[in-house]
Design a protein around this motif. Structure first.
Motif, PDB file in Angstrom:
ATOM      1  N   LEU A  50     -14.564 -70.779  69.300  1.00 44.22           N
ATOM      2  CA  LEU A  50     -14.957 -70.800  70.462  1.00 44.22           C
ATOM      3  C   LEU A  50     -16.498 -71.063  70.811  1.00 44.22           C
ATOM      4  O   LEU A  50     -17.219 -70.161  69.831  1.00 44.22           O
ATOM      5  CB  LEU A  50     -14.456 -69.791  71.524  1.00 44.22           C
ATOM      6  N   GLU A  51     -16.855 -71.313  71.897  1.00 40.84           N
ATOM      7  CA  GLU A  51     -18.734 -71.047  72.213  1.00 40.84           C
ATOM      8  C   GLU A  51     -18.527 -70.584  73.760  1.00 40.84           C
ATOM      9  O   GLU A  51     -17.337 -70.795  74.485  1.00 40.84           O
ATOM     10  CB  GLU A  51     -19.273 -72.349  72.089  1.00 40.84           C
ATOM     11  N   GLU A  52     -19.491 -69.914  74.072  1.00 46.28           N
ATOM     12  CA  GLU A  52     -19.807 -69.518  75.669  1.00 46.28           C
ATOM     13  C   GLU A  52     -20.448 -70.533  76.342  1.00 46.28           C
ATOM     14  O   GLU A  52     -21.523 -71.110  75.932  1.00 46.28           O
ATOM     15  CB  GLU A  52     -20.293 -68.139  75.479  1.00 46.28           C
ATOM     16  N   VAL A  53     -19.835 -70.983  77.483  1.00 42.77           N
ATOM     17  CA  VAL A  53     -20.632 -71.894  78.260  1.00 42.77           C
ATOM     18  C   VAL A  53     -20.773 -70.956  79.719  1.00 42.77           C
ATOM     19  O   VAL A  53     -19.842 -70.293  80.216  1.00 42.77           O
ATOM     20  CB  VAL A  53     -19.680 -73.349  78.476  1.00 42.77           C
ATOM     21  N   VAL A  55     -20.252 -71.249  83.517  1.00 41.85           N
ATOM     22  CA  VAL A  55     -19.170 -71.773  84.640  1.00 41.85           C
ATOM     23  C   VAL A  55     -19.403 -70.854  85.856  1.00 41.85           C
ATOM     24  O   VAL A  55     -19.567 -69.693  86.024  1.00 41.85           O
ATOM     25  CB  VAL A  55     -17.816 -71.408  84.072  1.00 41.85           C
ATOM     26  N   THR A  57     -17.512 -69.897  89.167  1.00 44.96           N
ATOM     27  CA  THR A  57     -16.381 -69.699  89.857  1.00 44.96           C
ATOM     28  C   THR A  57     -16.748 -69.759  91.203  1.00 44.96           C
ATOM     29  O   THR A  57     -17.866 -69.830  91.896  1.00 44.96           O
ATOM     30  CB  THR A  57     -15.510 -68.560  89.296  1.00 44.96           C
ATOM     31  N   LYS A  63     -20.209 -66.511  81.804  1.00 41.28           N
ATOM     32  CA  LYS A  63     -20.030 -66.839  80.624  1.00 41.28           C
ATOM     33  C   LYS A  63     -18.685 -67.126  80.424  1.00 41.28           C
ATOM     34  O   LYS A  63     -18.006 -65.960  80.141  1.00 41.28           O
ATOM     35  CB  LYS A  63     -20.773 -66.088  79.651  1.00 41.28           C
ATOM     36  N   ALA A  64     -18.153 -68.314  80.116  1.00 43.63           N
ATOM     37  CA  ALA A  64     -16.788 -68.629  79.640  1.00 43.63           C
ATOM     38  C   ALA A  64     -16.630 -69.055  78.439  1.00 43.63           C
ATOM     39  O   ALA A  64     -17.591 -69.764  77.863  1.00 43.63           O
ATOM     40  CB  ALA A  64     -16.051 -69.344  80.658  1.00 43.63           C
ATOM     41  N   LYS A  65     -15.436 -68.865  77.708  1.00 46.07           N
ATOM     42  CA  LYS A  65     -15.227 -69.613  76.560  1.00 46.07           C
ATOM     43  C   LYS A  65     -14.637 -70.980  76.384  1.00 46.07           C
ATOM     44  O   LYS A  65     -13.738 -71.129  77.358  1.00 46.07           O
ATOM     45  CB  LYS A  65     -14.322 -68.737  75.660  1.00 46.07           C
ATOM     46  N   MET A  66     -14.952 -71.743  75.671  1.00 50.98           N
ATOM     47  CA  MET A  66     -14.443 -73.079  75.487  1.00 50.98           C
ATOM     48  C   MET A  66     -14.446 -73.253  74.071  1.00 50.98           C
ATOM     49  O   MET A  66     -15.437 -72.822  73.366  1.00 50.98           O
ATOM     50  CB  MET A  66     -15.403 -74.046  76.306  1.00 50.98           C
ATOM     51  N   ILE A  67     -13.838 -74.449  73.512  1.00 55.38           N
ATOM     52  CA  ILE A  67     -13.595 -74.845  72.075  1.00 55.38           C
ATOM     53  C   ILE A  67     -14.922 -75.450  71.979  1.00 55.38           C
ATOM     54  O   ILE A  67     -15.505 -76.178  72.644  1.00 55.38           O
ATOM     55  CB  ILE A  67     -12.698 -75.676  72.081  1.00 55.38           C
ATOM     56  N   THR A  94      -8.634 -84.976  73.417  1.00 55.99           N
ATOM     57  CA  THR A  94      -9.719 -85.617  72.839  1.00 55.99           C
ATOM     58  C   THR A  94      -9.578 -85.915  71.188  1.00 55.99           C
ATOM     59  O   THR A  94     -10.466 -86.620  70.503  1.00 55.99           O
ATOM     60  CB  THR A  94     -11.017 -85.074  73.056  1.00 55.99           C
TER      61      THR A  94
END
Ligand code: PRP
Ligand code: URA
Length: 209
Positions: A50-53, A55, A57, A63-67, A94
């Motif tokens: 995961l990486e922090e991106v 977002v 709201t 800082k939210a987590k995405m693949i 994907t």
């Protein structure tokens, strides 16, 4: 030596039992195969980084987590592996899809290869080989050979039902490939079918017998 993960989640076990039943129609067999594949995919992708991106709201920025940028490739072994593709794609839309055609010679039980089309950048992808049945292990080992010959390195094998003989054969041929399995059955019979198994997965999926 590679690791073997037997998935004992109650939903997988329940759906596998329905799948095995001789009473199950091709329509239900297809639906169950897709559902089991999706449940297995949830576990198989557990270690994706995961990486922090950033977002926004409706309330604030966070800082939210995405693949992370990891690329996935799924590789069904024709024919029966096709039944598992949609379940995986629902989780990871994907992912690129490669195809490998292998069938077992009915006399010798040896794999016969007839098709291979893989994403061009397989060397950069985490690859997940899909085949519901791992019997002698010949088809899976040949499919993984194909992938490695074309530059694939990071490979996992996912099957719904395996015989101990098949697991041993794949581990010996490809000690770097972890195997994810719904259930490890007892043995093979004289026709190299898994016992108790579910019969011929391709025929049951596509109604060809
Ligand atoms: C089945 C199954 C595996 C293989 C397993 O395919 O889907 O690919 O047998 O057997 P093995 O571990 O002994 O190699 P099959 O040869 O029946 O081809 P099909 O999917 O086209 O029916
Ligand atoms: N292929 C199948 O579809 N089933 C088995 O039990 C063995 C090989």
């Amino acid at each position: 030596m590679s690791k073997v993960f037997e998935m004992d989640h109650p939903l997988i076990q329940h759906k596998l039992s329905l799948l095995r039943s001789v009473e199950t129609s091709s329509k239900d067999f297809r639906e169950l195969t897709e559902e089991i594949a999706m449940l297995m995919g949830y576990e198989v992708t557990r270690d994706l980084p995961l990486e922090e991106v950033e977002v926004q709201t409706p309330i604030c920025a966070m800082k939210a987590k995405m693949i992370a940028g990891k690329k996935l490739g799924i590789v069904p072994v024709l024919r029966a592996g096709l039944g598992m593709v949609e379940g995986f794609l629902r989780l990871v839309p994907t992912a690129r899809v490669g195809h490998i055609g292998v069938y077992r010679d009915p006399e010798t039980f040896k794999p016969v290869e007839y098709y291979c089309k893989l994403p061009a950048d397989i060397g950069e992808r985490e690859l997940i080989v899909l085949d519901p049945m791992l019997a002698t292990g010949g088809s899976a080992a040949a499919a993984i050979d194909f992938i490695k010959e074309r530059g694939g390195k990071n490979i996992k094998m996912v099957c719904m039902i395996a015989a101990p003989e098949g697991i041993k054969a794949v581990q010996e041929a490809h000690p770097d490939v972890d195997i994810f399995v719904g259930c490890i059955d007892e043995c093979l019979n004289d026709h190299a079918y898994i016992v108790p198994g579910l019969g011929d997965a391709g025929d049951r999926l596509f109604g060809t017998k």
